[in-house]
Design an enzyme around this catalytic site. Structure first.
Site, PDB file in Angstrom:
ATOM      1  N   GLU A 102      -4.693  -0.936  27.655  1.00  0.00           N
ATOM      2  CA  GLU A 102      -3.919   0.254  27.349  1.00  0.00           C
ATOM      3  C   GLU A 102      -2.544  -0.105  26.792  1.00  0.00           C
ATOM      4  OE1 GLU A 102      -4.707   3.368  27.271  1.00  0.00           O
ATOM      5  OE2 GLU A 102      -6.739   3.042  27.985  1.00  0.00           O
ATOM      6  N   TYR A 185       0.592   9.350  29.767  1.00  0.00           N
ATOM      7  CA  TYR A 185      -0.651   8.995  29.091  1.00  0.00           C
ATOM      8  C   TYR A 185      -1.328   7.807  29.778  1.00  0.00           C
ATOM      9  CZ  TYR A 185      -3.966   6.667  26.276  1.00  0.00           C
ATOM     10  OH  TYR A 185      -5.117   6.030  25.902  1.00  0.00           O
ATOM     11  N   ASP A 203      -4.171  10.937  23.495  1.00  0.00           N
ATOM     12  CA  ASP A 203      -3.528  10.076  22.520  1.00  0.00           C
ATOM     13  C   ASP A 203      -3.644  10.767  21.162  1.00  0.00           C
ATOM     14  OD1 ASP A 203      -6.124   9.590  21.598  1.00  0.00           O
ATOM     15  OD2 ASP A 203      -5.783   7.449  21.334  1.00  0.00           O
ATOM     16  N   CYS A 265     -17.061  13.932   8.143  1.00  0.00           N
ATOM     17  CA  CYS A 265     -17.556  15.102   8.867  1.00  0.00           C
ATOM     18  C   CYS A 265     -19.081  15.116   8.982  1.00  0.00           C
ATOM     19  CB  CYS A 265     -17.083  16.385   8.177  1.00  0.00           C
ATOM     20  SG  CYS A 265     -15.284  16.591   8.190  1.00  0.00           S
ATOM     21  N   CYS A 274     -16.569  22.975  14.173  1.00  0.00           N
ATOM     22  CA  CYS A 274     -15.197  22.592  13.865  1.00  0.00           C
ATOM     23  C   CYS A 274     -14.451  23.712  13.147  1.00  0.00           C
ATOM     24  CB  CYS A 274     -15.189  21.337  13.005  1.00  0.00           C
ATOM     25  SG  CYS A 274     -13.521  20.811  12.518  1.00  0.00           S
TER      26      CYS A 274
END
Length: 357
Positions: A102, A185, A203, A265, A274
């Protein structure tokens, strides 16, 4: 981003994984496949509120209660088939491996992190191992990952884990948040990915997925907003293990498919729902996207100075550092900044070294 790869949906322990303390990137910056959690949002357990219309249509965050399951299932199923096999996602990585990943993945691509991560864990397999070493050694081992203050913060977190928690990364979100160098986070990511807990992990990749799929805009705001946090909590599945998988899957979707540029996509498992695609992919109406520059900046000068100090195992004279950059005012400013940040220790006689304490 660092979540586990392809375990059964029902096992929270399988959520062991592990991306950000770097500077905030612009909403359209290409973060794939890095983390930008500098927003370090303030996610927490969901409220139980869900959003959106019946399955099959775009989600409206202002709509009344409904179910987000029509997003959860296809995204998690996609993740099961397409998640990258990364070392911090494997069970043997443990919570410490997740935490290290991380820190390293903040503003840094996976390809650059991988070799440093492997070397780091081989040298310091537990927090106590890192805590026993000098902070300057963490800076040295950080190499050219960038934003080297992350190395000092990770060392500070290792010291605190060793002193407060017997050398084990805590599973409690509040205890994680209390560690030095850990923001909202990172605390949420470690709790979710390493311990399978139910937290909204925001994020830049996740924020972009939610902005497009749910709110119908191309990019999220520059800084994480209260509305984004509320939406992320509302979209959390109720079951802890599923929520952890959702956090990992939505992050991976943003890193690999719903990217900042050239999104694919046709590969997206929720393209039919979407909101941004259904609206015709309207252009971003917010502030202009900021390009990140490096050449000629203080960051570049700092990097050159640190490179000399990393390669030296004895104190370095000022005259040697003076050779790394031609402009004396900028060079002095960069060196002063490194000293102020605790990355460089000045010694009598015009000598400098990486910090020992």
């Amino acid at each position: 981003m660092t979540a586990p790869t392809k375990p059964p949906h029902s096992s929270p322990a399988d959520a062991a994984s592990g991306p950000s303390l770097g500077e905030q990137s612009s909403p359209g910056a290409t973060t794939d496949p890095t983390h930008d959690a500098s927003a370090d949002a303030t996610p927490g357990p969901g409220t139980g509120t869900t959003v959106g219309p019946a399955p099959g249509g775009p989600v409206d965050p202002t709509a009344g209660p409904a179910s987000g399951a029509h997003l959860h299932t296809p995204v998690i199923d996609w993740f099961e088939d397409h998640a990258r096999d990364l070392p911090w996602r494997r069970p043997e990585a443990g919570a410490w491996g997740v935490m290290v990943s991380e820190f390293m993945l903040q503003q840094t691509p996976v390809s650059r992190v991988l070799p440093v991560y492997e070397q780091w864990l081989a040298r310091w397999p537990r927090p106590a191992d890192l805590a026993a070493d000098a902070p300057g050694e963490a800076v040295r081992a950080w190499g050219r990952l960038g934003y080297p203050r992350r190395a000092l913060r990770l060392h500070g977190a290792a010291v605190a884990i060793t002193e407060r928690h017997g050398g084990d990364v805590p599973s409690d979100h509040a205890q994680l948040l209390a560690l030095p160098g850990i923001g909202e986070y990172t605390a949420a990511a470690v709790a979710s990915f390493a311990y399978g807990q139910r937290h909204a992990v925001l994020d830049t990749n996740v924020r972009r997925v939610f902005a497009r799929a749910v709110t119908g805009v191309q990019y999220p705001p520059n800084a994480t907003t209260a509305a984004e946090r509320k939406l992320a909590r509302a979209l959390l599945p109720e079951d802890e293990a599923t929520a952890a998988r959702w956090a990992a899957a939505s992050m991976e979707l943003g890193a690999l498919v719903c990217t900042a540029k050239n999104e694919t996509c046709h590969r997206c498992p929720i393209t039919a729902q979407c909101a941004w695609r259904l609206a015709g992919k309207p252009d971003h109406e917010g502030p202009p996207r900021r390009g990140q520059t490096y050449a000629g900046t203080d960051r570049q000068v700092r990097g050159k100075l640190l490179a000399v100090l990393r390669d030296a195992h004895t104190p370095v004279p000022q005259a040697v550092l003076d050779r790394v950059w031609h402009e004396p005012v900028q060079r002095a400013r960069a060196l002063d900044g490194l000293v102020a940040d605790g990355l460089v220790e000045p010694l009598p006689g015009g000598l400098y070294r990486l910090p020992l304490t």
